[in-house]
Scaffold this motif. Structure first.
Motif, PDB file in Angstrom:
ATOM      1  N   ARG A 113      12.336  19.562  59.959  1.00 42.86           N
ATOM      2  CA  ARG A 113      10.872  19.492  60.040  1.00 42.86           C
ATOM      3  C   ARG A 113      10.184  20.618  59.274  1.00 42.86           C
ATOM      4  O   ARG A 113       8.952  20.627  59.166  1.00 42.86           O
ATOM      5  CB  ARG A 113      10.433  19.582  61.496  1.00 42.86           C
ATOM      6  CG  ARG A 113      10.901  18.451  62.393  1.00 42.86           C
ATOM      7  CD  ARG A 113      10.417  18.731  63.817  1.00 42.86           C
ATOM      8  NE  ARG A 113      10.884  17.763  64.788  1.00 42.86           N
ATOM      9  CZ  ARG A 113      10.699  17.885  66.105  1.00 42.86           C
ATOM     10  NH1 ARG A 113      10.060  18.956  66.580  1.00 42.86           N
ATOM     11  NH2 ARG A 113      11.148  16.965  66.927  1.00 42.86           N
ATOM     12  N   GLY A 114      10.957  21.586  58.793  1.00 39.48           N
ATOM     13  CA  GLY A 114      10.348  22.758  58.162  1.00 39.48           C
ATOM     14  C   GLY A 114       9.635  23.642  59.169  1.00 39.48           C
ATOM     15  O   GLY A 114       8.681  24.346  58.825  1.00 39.48           O
ATOM     16  N   GLU A 115      10.115  23.637  60.419  1.00 40.54           N
ATOM     17  CA  GLU A 115       9.445  24.362  61.500  1.00 40.54           C
ATOM     18  C   GLU A 115      10.338  25.441  62.106  1.00 40.54           C
ATOM     19  O   GLU A 115      10.254  25.746  63.302  1.00 40.54           O
ATOM     20  CB  GLU A 115       9.018  23.383  62.605  1.00 40.54           C
ATOM     21  CG  GLU A 115       7.957  22.398  62.165  1.00 40.54           C
ATOM     22  CD  GLU A 115       7.531  21.462  63.286  1.00 40.54           C
ATOM     23  OE1 GLU A 115       6.407  20.936  63.214  1.00 40.54           O
ATOM     24  OE2 GLU A 115       8.326  21.268  64.245  1.00 40.54           O
ATOM     25  N   GLU A 116      11.190  26.048  61.283  1.00 41.66           N
ATOM     26  CA  GLU A 116      12.101  27.062  61.821  1.00 41.66           C
ATOM     27  C   GLU A 116      11.355  28.187  62.540  1.00 41.66           C
ATOM     28  O   GLU A 116      11.796  28.680  63.577  1.00 41.66           O
ATOM     29  CB  GLU A 116      12.953  27.659  60.695  1.00 41.66           C
ATOM     30  CG  GLU A 116      13.870  26.664  60.009  1.00 41.66           C
ATOM     31  CD  GLU A 116      13.218  26.022  58.787  1.00 41.66           C
ATOM     32  OE1 GLU A 116      13.949  25.476  57.947  1.00 41.66           O
ATOM     33  OE2 GLU A 116      11.965  26.089  58.684  1.00 41.66           O
ATOM     34  N   GLU A 156      18.321  32.310  57.579  1.00 41.16           N
ATOM     35  CA  GLU A 156      18.951  31.944  56.300  1.00 41.16           C
ATOM     36  C   GLU A 156      19.567  30.563  56.446  1.00 41.16           C
ATOM     37  O   GLU A 156      20.776  30.394  56.563  1.00 41.16           O
ATOM     38  CB  GLU A 156      19.996  32.988  55.908  1.00 41.16           C
ATOM     39  CG  GLU A 156      19.392  34.353  55.601  1.00 41.16           C
ATOM     40  CD  GLU A 156      20.393  35.274  54.929  1.00 41.16           C
ATOM     41  OE1 GLU A 156      21.132  34.816  54.034  1.00 41.16           O
ATOM     42  OE2 GLU A 156      20.440  36.458  55.316  1.00 41.16           O
ATOM     43  N   CYS A 157      18.715  29.572  56.408  1.00 40.51           N
ATOM     44  CA  CYS A 157      19.157  28.199  56.655  1.00 40.51           C
ATOM     45  C   CYS A 157      20.137  27.704  55.595  1.00 40.51           C
ATOM     46  O   CYS A 157      21.002  26.866  55.888  1.00 40.51           O
ATOM     47  CB  CYS A 157      17.946  27.273  56.731  1.00 40.51           C
ATOM     48  SG  CYS A 157      16.786  27.727  58.052  1.00 40.51           S
ATOM     49  N   SER A 180      22.769  23.433  59.038  1.00 39.66           N
ATOM     50  CA  SER A 180      21.477  23.154  58.399  1.00 39.66           C
ATOM     51  C   SER A 180      21.231  21.661  58.200  1.00 39.66           C
ATOM     52  O   SER A 180      20.077  21.207  58.201  1.00 39.66           O
ATOM     53  CB  SER A 180      21.380  23.874  57.047  1.00 39.66           C
ATOM     54  OG  SER A 180      22.413  23.449  56.183  1.00 39.66           O
ATOM     55  N   ASP A 181      22.302  20.867  58.068  1.00 37.36           N
ATOM     56  CA  ASP A 181      22.123  19.433  57.824  1.00 37.36           C
ATOM     57  C   ASP A 181      21.744  18.669  59.089  1.00 37.36           C
ATOM     58  O   ASP A 181      21.277  17.526  59.013  1.00 37.36           O
ATOM     59  CB  ASP A 181      23.401  18.836  57.227  1.00 37.36           C
ATOM     60  CG  ASP A 181      24.601  18.966  58.155  1.00 37.36           C
ATOM     61  OD1 ASP A 181      24.732  20.036  58.797  1.00 37.36           O
ATOM     62  OD2 ASP A 181      25.410  18.018  58.241  1.00 37.36           O
ATOM     63  N   VAL A 182      21.937  19.284  60.265  1.00 40.98           N
ATOM     64  CA  VAL A 182      21.630  18.580  61.518  1.00 40.98           C
ATOM     65  C   VAL A 182      20.580  19.317  62.351  1.00 40.98           C
ATOM     66  O   VAL A 182      20.221  18.844  63.434  1.00 40.98           O
ATOM     67  CB  VAL A 182      22.905  18.383  62.372  1.00 40.98           C
ATOM     68  CG1 VAL A 182      23.861  17.411  61.691  1.00 40.98           C
ATOM     69  CG2 VAL A 182      23.589  19.712  62.664  1.00 40.98           C
ATOM     70  N   CYS A 183      20.085  20.436  61.866  1.00 42.26           N
ATOM     71  CA  CYS A 183      19.114  21.231  62.621  1.00 42.26           C
ATOM     72  C   CYS A 183      17.753  20.544  62.580  1.00 42.26           C
ATOM     73  O   CYS A 183      17.174  20.323  61.510  1.00 42.26           O
ATOM     74  CB  CYS A 183      19.003  22.638  62.042  1.00 42.26           C
ATOM     75  SG  CYS A 183      17.761  23.664  62.855  1.00 42.26           S
TER      76      CYS A 183
END
Length: 363
Positions: free
Chosen positions: A222-225, A207-208, A214-217
């Protein structure tokens, strides 16, 4: 390549964000968070390995009711410990818990060696991360943890490539975990790191939008969670087969035998197992020549981490059996004993209907 990826935040900023989130959204009423003794933290940490909180809570509460302290656990028989562990899985955890309790009593006077992370980590079934969690949670001292939830969060936060259990990858993750660990609020911080991975940075559906990072992940940017953490390279699981003998006497009791202390289902009680029907029949010819075989039951598969076990139940009947040998017992499904049972055996025993036998009882 250096062991430590460049941190995405300064430690103080990371800690503040995490603890602010934890104060508002973290879990504060779990049973092991009340009266945080080293013993209670230890039992909870072992139970929580590869097991969800909702599953662990009733097991933890029953365990504490029966073994409220380490000395009571150390004095118990392994059968009783494994009985309370039945259904929780990964039974080596229960055996090691019991073994470690006895080591602490015999070698450390009944008190955990909390002064030494190395001595704690050397206890059966504990290891570096669990030792750190016990020290941080119960003592409030700085100790670093890196359980599965923390690995997943840090791997995504930094997009750390590679399977997390590869030594080089694990070294990088330990370095990151150490970099971010504070010198204050250690119990809250370690719980917050575990909560972050368990409730937000979950394996399949993170749940990003609710995550304080979430702002620094990097993985999120990259949309690669779902790419991280990377999975272990897959190998096809081999399949083994076994015949489980469901031998019942005139009273409807089932013959069980205790597994060796090490290996598959170590120390648990199981149905006698055989490689094939011929081996099973040979055993009956020697030990129970008056027995009668019924039709085999439907085969089913039990999956372990490193292989699949195809089980075929083989019902058989006998009027009486004078000697059942060592490490065997008769088990009454209607009045079950408090013993640890292998999960497939527990399911088979639970499925047995009321038993009637059309052969005369023995003397």
């Amino acid at each position: 390549m250096t062991d430590t990826p460049t941190p995405v935040l300064a430690p103080a900023t990371f800690q503040q964000r995490l603890l602010d989130w934890f104060d508002q959204h973290g879990r504060h009423d779990l049973p092991w968070q009340q009266d945080r003794t080293p013993y209670r933290v230890w039992v909870s940490e072992i139970m929580l390995q590869q097991t969800q909180v909702t599953t662990v809570i009733p097991y933890f509460e029953r365990f504490m009711a029966r073994f409220p302290n380490l000395r009571r656990l150390a004095a118990a028989e392994q059968d009783e410990v494994l009985h309370l562990w039945t259904g929780l899985g990964y039974y080596a955890r229960g055996r090691n818990l019991h073994k470690a309790a006895r080591v602490v009593v015999e070698e450390h006077g009944g008190a955990f060696p909390l002064h030494s992370l190395d001595e704690m980590a050397a206890l059966p079934g504990i290891g570096r991360s669990t030792a750190g969690a016990i020290i941080a949670q119960s003592q409030g001292r700085r100790a670093v943890i890196l359980d599965g939830n923390v690995k997943r969060s840090l791997t995504r936060l930094h997009a750390v490539a590679g399977w997390p259990r590869r030594p080089a990858v694990e070294r990088r993750l330990w370095a990151l975990a150490d970099h971010y660990t504070p010198n204050h609020r250690l119990a809250d911080y370690t719980q917050a790191m575990m909560d972050l991975g368990a409730t937000l940075c979950r394996r399949g559906t993170p749940e990003c939008g609710r995550c304080p990072f979430s702002d620094v992940c990097v993985a999120h940017a990259r949309g690669e969670e779902r790419r991280f953490p990377e999975s272990k390279p897959k190998k096809a699981l081999p399949t083994r087969t076994t015949r489980m003998l469901l031998l019942r006497d005139a009273r409807g009791r089932v013959l069980l035998e205790q597994r060796p202390s090490s290996g598959l289902w170590g120390g648990l009680w199981s149905l006698p197992q055989f490689d094939d029907a011929l081996a099973l029949q040979a055993w009956l010819d020697i030990h129970a020549p008056d027995s009668r075989l019924d039709a085999p039951g439907a085969s089913f598969t039990h999956v372990f981490s490193h292989f699949r076990l195809e089980i075929t139940p083989q019902p058989a009947r006998i009027g009486s059996l004078d000697s059942i040998g060592e490490a065997r017992r008769w088990y009454d499904p209607d009045n079950p004993d408090a013993v640890g049972l292998a999960a497939p055996v527990k399911a088979l025993l639970a499925s047995l209907a009321t038993f009637t036998l059309d052969m005369p009882p023995g003397p």
